[in-house]
Design an enzyme around this catalytic site. Structure first.
Site, short mmCIF file in Angstrom:
data_model
loop_
_atom_site.label_atom_id
_atom_site.label_comp_id
_atom_site.label_asym_id
_atom_site.label_seq_id
_atom_site.Cartn_x
_atom_site.Cartn_y
_atom_site.Cartn_z
CG HIS A 49 38.94 41.91 42.69
ND1 HIS A 49 37.87 41.20 43.21
CD2 HIS A 49 39.66 41.00 41.99
CE1 HIS A 49 37.93 39.94 42.81
NE2 HIS A 49 39.01 39.79 42.07
CB SER A 97 39.28 36.57 42.19
OG SER A 97 38.85 37.22 41.03
CG ASP A 115 35.42 43.26 44.27
OD1 ASP A 115 35.59 43.50 43.06
OD2 ASP A 115 35.84 42.24 44.84
#
Length: 538
Positions: free
Chosen positions: A469, A347, A404
């Protein structure tokens, strides 16, 4: 780095521009490793298939799981599951009752009877999959091929189908990131009054030793009265936070197996208020050294990412300076040896990993091979930045879940296929791509390994944004991925225990029931819960 749920729909070329009201009122529910609530888990219901095909696929996966021919690995109270054993008999009866209740034979007549499916070898395999410790085959010697697995050829021929050695390396680097999350969660506070003390990082690979803690600092801040209102969570407003570490392989046998001494830089995703605040600063700006560039399209990156990377703290160096200085020190310490530098992040950490790798590639005249393994990473810069990273010899493998949304922001919502077609047409016509001159003209970097949470036999096909995610979900999908035309392997080795613990509301109820029936103690797992604060577009 996380985002609020649900995500605002983005149509056409509309830029992602969250309102201040949203930032002030909504709470991000996309923590990468957040524990699903017990209430949600208790109210799970078996997904009703809309077609017979869906039901058959689901039950076929179940049959493969339980009919895998493996020798008994576990025993109950040192006694096999045997009908003649009093101890085994009660457990066998419990397992049989579970599957009789599922009415599998009525749904698909070709399914085996519960008595056959409940043999000791089937239940031992099931318990192994639901155990805490993943079980992998022995590590193969990478030897003279290590550069290939490190990306020297952009992983050509290794991704589809996924090479077994590369699969293990990708999962291993993902577990380095999980260690970063765990370390931050154990003590998130950082003092602005004195230099931070070294952190104890529990590495998944004991052949590596941590040599440096890394901190990221925001250039923005919240007023002091916010801390007065909520002193117990004052760390949420701190400008500097522990974000990762540098580690080096010190085990001779592992160095021999890998073919070189590996230096790892692992970076976690978004966890504090100010990190989320930086995430929404998605205007592109020139990176240092490019301010006076005469290029038509100078390299630019997201201003929030650059701020976290370059800003120093009160008593600590910036992330950029810490990474460069430590890598230089290690290169000098192991001068003459074959080295590699691997930067891995999830991320927000994936975005910072790209910035670190780009800077490292030019910090010395002769640098070891540099590779980035990113999980669920957002776009970081424009096409000129992507070209700069590639021209500097940095190899990037982006692991992307098709479901995602984080991998599609920041910037304009344009598919990679459309973006590539526009660039090819512009190149043929000898003109600049129209997208490249727009304020949010972001572009991905490197080679893509695409997985899909819908292909997992264990996850619900409508798994929520948080699950898609989640880092553990990513590792689960990589471990099961075989090829684009055969996405999930029946002999996947990674334990389901952590996935059930962290994403229980997104795991099919059938497997939750199995975990409960096997009396799997999920409460003893080392859970990683990252508090949520503000939403983020990336």
């Amino acid at each position: 780095m996380e985002i609020a749920r649900p995500i605002p729909a983005q149509n056409g070329l509309a830029a992602f521009q969250p309102s201040r009201a949203i930032l002030a009122s909504r709470v991000s529910r996309l923590n990468p490793l957040i524990r699903a609530s017990s209430a949600a888990t208790q109210t799970l219901a078996i997904e009703s298939s809309s077609t017979t095909t869906t039901t058959q696929i689901h039950l076929s996966n179940l049959e493969k799981l339980l009919q895998k021919q493996t020798p008994p690995l576990l025993q109950y109270n040192s006694q096999p599951l045997d009908k003649d054993s009093g101890n085994g008999s009660s457990r066998e009866k419990r397992f049989r009752n579970l599957f009789e209740g599922l009415n599998l034979e009525k749904i698909l007549p070709e399914m085996k009877a519960p008595e056959e499916m409940m043999s000791p070898r089937h239940m031992n395999r099931l318990q192994r999959l639901l155990s805490k410790s993943p079980e992998y085959s022995p590590r193969n010697n990478l030897g003279s091929r290590w550069r290939e697995y490190h990306g020297c050829n952009d992983w050509a021929g290794l991704l589809d189908p996924l090479d077994e050695n590369l699969r293990r390396e990708v999962v291993r680097y993902g577990e380095f990131i999980q260690a970063a999350y765990q370390t931050f969660n154990s003590n998130p506070a950082t003092s602005d009054d004195k230099a931070p003390l070294p952190r104890q990082v529990s590495l998944p690979d004991r052949s590596y030793n941590v040599t440096k803690s890394l901190y990221a600092t925001s250039s923005v801040g919240l007023p002091s009265w916010v801390d007065d209102l909520a002193p117990d969570i004052s760390w949420m407003t701190q400008r500097s936070s522990w974000i990762g570490y540098v580690a080096v392989c010190d085990d001779k046998r592992e160095i021999s197996r890998m073919g070189r001494r590996d230096i790892v830089i692992a970076l976690r995703g978004t966890a504090t208020c100010l990190e989320w605040a930086e995430n929404v600063r998605d205007v592109l700006e020139r990176i240092p050294g490019e301010e006076n560039s005469s290029q038509i399209q100078p390299a630019k990156v997201e201003s929030g990412f650059l701020s976290l990377y370059k800003t120093p703290g009160s008593n600590m160096a910036s992330l950029a300076k810490s990474v460069v200085e430590e890598v230089r020190r290690l290169m000098d310490l192991y001068k003459g040896e074959t080295l590699s530098i691997t930067v891995t992040g999830h991320s927000l950490g994936a975005a910072l990993a790209l910035l670190a790798a780009d800077e490292l590639s030019t910090c010395e005249p002769e640098m070891p091979p540099i590779a980035v393994f990113s999980f669920g990473g957002p776009r970081v810069g424009n096409r000129a930045f992507a070209n700069r990273v590639s021209n500097n010899g940095v190899k990037v493998l982006r692991i992307v879940n098709s479901q995602d949304v984080i991998t599609k922001v920041p910037g304009m919502f344009v598919s990679e296929e459309l973006d590539q077609k526009l660039r090819e047409n512009a190149k043929v016509a000898g003109v600049v791509n129209v997208l490249d001159n727009m304020p949010w003209a972001y572009s991905h970097v490197g080679t893509e390994l695409r997985v899909d949470s819908k292909m997992s036999p264990y996850l619900k096909p409508n798994a929520d944004v948080a699950c898609c995610h989640d880092l553990e979900a990513y590792l689960h999908l990589v471990d099961g991925f075989m090829a684009s035309d055969c996405p999930f392997r029946a002999n996947a080795k990674r334990s389901l225990a952590r996935l059930v613990d962290e994403q229980g509301s997104n795991v099919k109820k059938l497997y939750i029931s199995k975990a409960k029936d096997l009396r799997l103690n999920l409460d003893n797992l080392q859970a990683v819960t990252i508090p949520s604060c503000l939403p983020s577009p990336s």
